[in-house]
Design an enzyme around this catalytic site. Structure first.
Site, mmCIF file in Angstrom:
data_model
loop_
_atom_site.group_PDB
_atom_site.id
_atom_site.type_symbol
_atom_site.label_atom_id
_atom_site.label_comp_id
_atom_site.label_asym_id
_atom_site.label_seq_id
_atom_site.Cartn_x
_atom_site.Cartn_y
_atom_site.Cartn_z
ATOM 1 N N HIS B 43 1.307 1.949 6.725
ATOM 2 C CA HIS B 43 1.809 3.072 5.932
ATOM 3 C C HIS B 43 2.116 4.284 6.805
ATOM 4 O O HIS B 43 1.510 5.347 6.652
ATOM 5 C CB HIS B 43 0.807 3.411 4.818
ATOM 6 C CG HIS B 43 0.950 2.520 3.628
ATOM 7 N ND1 HIS B 43 -0.015 2.364 2.673
ATOM 8 C CD2 HIS B 43 1.991 1.726 3.235
ATOM 9 C CE1 HIS B 43 0.408 1.528 1.741
ATOM 10 N NE2 HIS B 43 1.609 1.118 2.063
ATOM 11 N N CYS B 97 -5.212 -7.111 8.006
ATOM 12 C CA CYS B 97 -6.422 -6.611 8.666
ATOM 13 C C CYS B 97 -7.588 -7.560 8.356
ATOM 14 O O CYS B 97 -7.796 -7.935 7.198
ATOM 15 C CB CYS B 97 -6.744 -5.210 8.130
ATOM 16 S SG CYS B 97 -8.396 -4.674 8.583
ATOM 17 N N HIS B 125 -2.136 0.404 -5.196
ATOM 18 C CA HIS B 125 -2.094 0.223 -3.744
ATOM 19 C C HIS B 125 -1.894 -1.255 -3.389
ATOM 20 O O HIS B 125 -2.516 -2.126 -3.998
ATOM 21 C CB HIS B 125 -3.413 0.735 -3.133
ATOM 22 C CG HIS B 125 -3.344 0.895 -1.646
ATOM 23 N ND1 HIS B 125 -3.468 -0.167 -0.788
ATOM 24 C CD2 HIS B 125 -3.132 1.982 -0.867
ATOM 25 C CE1 HIS B 125 -3.352 0.271 0.464
ATOM 26 N NE2 HIS B 125 -3.161 1.575 0.438
ATOM 27 N N GLU B 127 -2.958 -3.096 -1.011
ATOM 28 C CA GLU B 127 -4.193 -3.830 -0.663
ATOM 29 C C GLU B 127 -4.893 -4.303 -1.935
ATOM 30 O O GLU B 127 -5.342 -5.455 -2.019
ATOM 31 C CB GLU B 127 -5.139 -2.936 0.149
ATOM 32 C CG GLU B 127 -6.442 -3.662 0.524
ATOM 33 C CD GLU B 127 -7.481 -2.763 1.191
ATOM 34 O OE1 GLU B 127 -7.097 -1.802 1.892
ATOM 35 O OE2 GLU B 127 -8.676 -3.027 1.002
ATOM 36 N N THR B 164 -10.777 -1.251 1.221
ATOM 37 C CA THR B 164 -11.435 -0.903 2.496
ATOM 38 C C THR B 164 -11.445 0.594 2.815
ATOM 39 O O THR B 164 -12.275 1.039 3.605
ATOM 40 C CB THR B 164 -10.768 -1.657 3.672
ATOM 41 O OG1 THR B 164 -9.363 -1.380 3.639
ATOM 42 C CG2 THR B 164 -10.994 -3.143 3.587
ATOM 43 N N SER B 220 0.238 6.837 2.872
ATOM 44 C CA SER B 220 -1.021 6.312 3.400
ATOM 45 C C SER B 220 -2.206 6.807 2.566
ATOM 46 O O SER B 220 -2.504 8.006 2.533
ATOM 47 C CB SER B 220 -1.184 6.759 4.862
ATOM 48 O OG SER B 220 -2.543 6.740 5.233
ATOM 49 N N ASN B 222 -5.422 6.379 2.937
ATOM 50 C CA ASN B 222 -6.567 6.950 3.655
ATOM 51 C C ASN B 222 -6.245 8.342 4.188
ATOM 52 O O ASN B 222 -7.123 9.197 4.249
ATOM 53 C CB ASN B 222 -7.072 5.979 4.731
ATOM 54 C CG ASN B 222 -6.220 5.972 5.979
ATOM 55 O OD1 ASN B 222 -6.394 6.809 6.837
ATOM 56 N ND2 ASN B 222 -5.283 5.029 6.066
ATOM 57 N N SER B 264 -3.241 5.015 10.286
ATOM 58 C CA SER B 264 -1.929 4.473 10.677
ATOM 59 C C SER B 264 -1.076 5.527 11.379
ATOM 60 O O SER B 264 0.139 5.368 11.498
ATOM 61 C CB SER B 264 -1.214 3.930 9.430
ATOM 62 O OG SER B 264 -1.311 4.865 8.373
#
Lengths: 286, 286
Positions: B43, B97, B125, B127, B164, B220, B222, B264
């Site tokens: 991202h 990942c 998201h 993920e 995560t 992103s 995170n 990222s």
């Protein structure tokens, strides 16, 4: 003066069952022959005393019992005590509360599956001592809250079981702490719903009353906990075992008295307490 | 003016690995032949643009890819996308990942074992979309906190897996809620430690600084979360993608500027941001 009586007070399912089993054993046992419980059947000295009259005696150790029947108390015993009783060929009547039994089975299961077992509860309580004994090789930690956990062995998986009378907040504290440290945390919430319902009602009553009376054995963990919870809300909270302990001064300037009882408090003591409150309320008026 | 740079900022293990795999694929693929990722590899739009120059293109759907190789992005894809890619006989290079892969495996395992799976994360998201797809028969609920869980199917066991990059407090909120409702709650804490370490350092820096700059893709999760956390502590926090977005007014009356970046965010953007801050700091002085 108004008396508010908790609807949920008094004998829980496991206690009722244990007492029924004890009296049934007494009535079907040859007259004059003794019946034993290893430790008190329930945590109420008055009920235990009544049971003695029917020949159900409390033994502190298996060494004190040569012949049975032996009634296993509601809080359960350790796995080795159970094995020793069988090895002695005593007739065992298992009055362990089914909810405690389930918790014991979860401890054994988790331990056999390779989990380090954490028991949320009071180390010195017989129920917890029993639970601990079901962990294989004793890979077990006892904690009432996260602050009790200093160190844990290096492990990737922890299994959690709870003393049936613990408050949910203690379980939440331990779990929140452990999920930050351990990859897998497997929780069996073995808190008995009767306990949480009773605690919830006690809190509601304490908020409405000017005096709170909590009735039950001084050795009863759940009664002590009820008193603690109520005292946090109402300072004029008193834990008693029997009606005669009530003091007139507690009722000074009081409009509403609330009465609740632990899971091992018999109905006849609850009734006597209410009668005494009424009586003292009238005296106070005169 | 002092610049504090987060030690933990920038590429995490999974992102580094994915980029390395993509460039390796590019260098070993016949010149002129295209390589695809299904959705962006990571991202960060600037990194993705750089990859395009080496022939690594982003496809929105498998329908857009007739021949590979296909690189699976760091956040992973759904199980059906993976199966379809294999059915199309594309050469698949799996850059998921390893921590996300582990979380996918836990979802599959819990689901196969009969647990209702709860994923703590953001529904939209990629993920999380991938994680959801690994639940057998879709017995799965997604929630970022306990407030998101309206209803759960009648079940005795729930298994929990976490996106995560989620903060621990979200996991704790969901677990605390569920252990009150469900007999067995089995938690796999799949939060990547790089995320929590990064968040912890960002909080410390925000407390020391007068201006906080968080660098990373707007897509992103995170990085957005880092900015949110810092903003709670320091209002003068700004999330940017590239150095040119920095505004002089942010530095007015500022003695300490702190800079952090998402998992990222490439080192060259981090360096450019620090240079820009220095430059504007000097201009401000004149």
């Amino acid at each position: 003066m108004k008396i508010l009586i908790a609807k949920t007070a008094g004998f829980c399912f496991g206690v009722k069952r244990a007492i029924k089993m004890a009296y049934r054993a007494a009535s079907s046992t040859q007259s004059g022959k003794k019946i034993y419980t290893l430790g008190p059947l329930i945590h109420n000295p008055q009920v235990v005393k009544e049971l003695e009259k029917s020949g159900v005696l409390v033994a502190d150790s298996l060494n004190d019992i040569d012949e049975g029947p032996l009634i296993i108390r509601s809080h359960g015993v350790t796995s080795s005590e159970m094995e020793n009783a069988k090895a002695k060929k005593l007739k065992v009547i298992d009055a362990t509360c089914p909810f405690v039994k389930k918790a014991q089975e979860y401890v054994r299961f988790l331990s056999q599956e390779g989990y380090h077992v954490v028991i949320v509860g009071e180390k010195a309580h017989p129920e917890v001592k029993g639970l601990v004994s079901y962990a294989v090789d004793k890979y077990v930690t006892v904690a009432t809250c996260s602050g009790d956990i200093d160190t844990l062995p290096k492990t990737k998986k922890v299994g959690i079981v709870v003393q049936t009378t613990q408050p949910l907040s203690n379980l939440q504290s331990v779990v929140s702490f452990l999920i930050d440290k351990i990859e897998e945390v497997r929780v069996f919430n073995t808190i008995c719903s009767a306990t949480s319902i009773r605690q919830k009602e006690a809190v509601e009553l304490a908020a409405k009353a000017d005096c709170m009376i909590v009735v039950g054995g001084y050795n009863s963990a759940n009664t002590n906990r009820l008193a603690e919870i109520c005292r946090e809300i109402l300072k004029n909270t008193h834990h008693i075992e029997v009606a005669d302990e009530i003091r007139v001064k507690w009722l000074n300037g009081v409009n509403r008295v609330a009465v609740t009882g632990g899971a091992s408090t018999p109905p006849w003591i609850m009734e006597a307490v209410c009668e005494k409150v009424k009586e003292l309320g009238v005296i106070k008026k005169c």
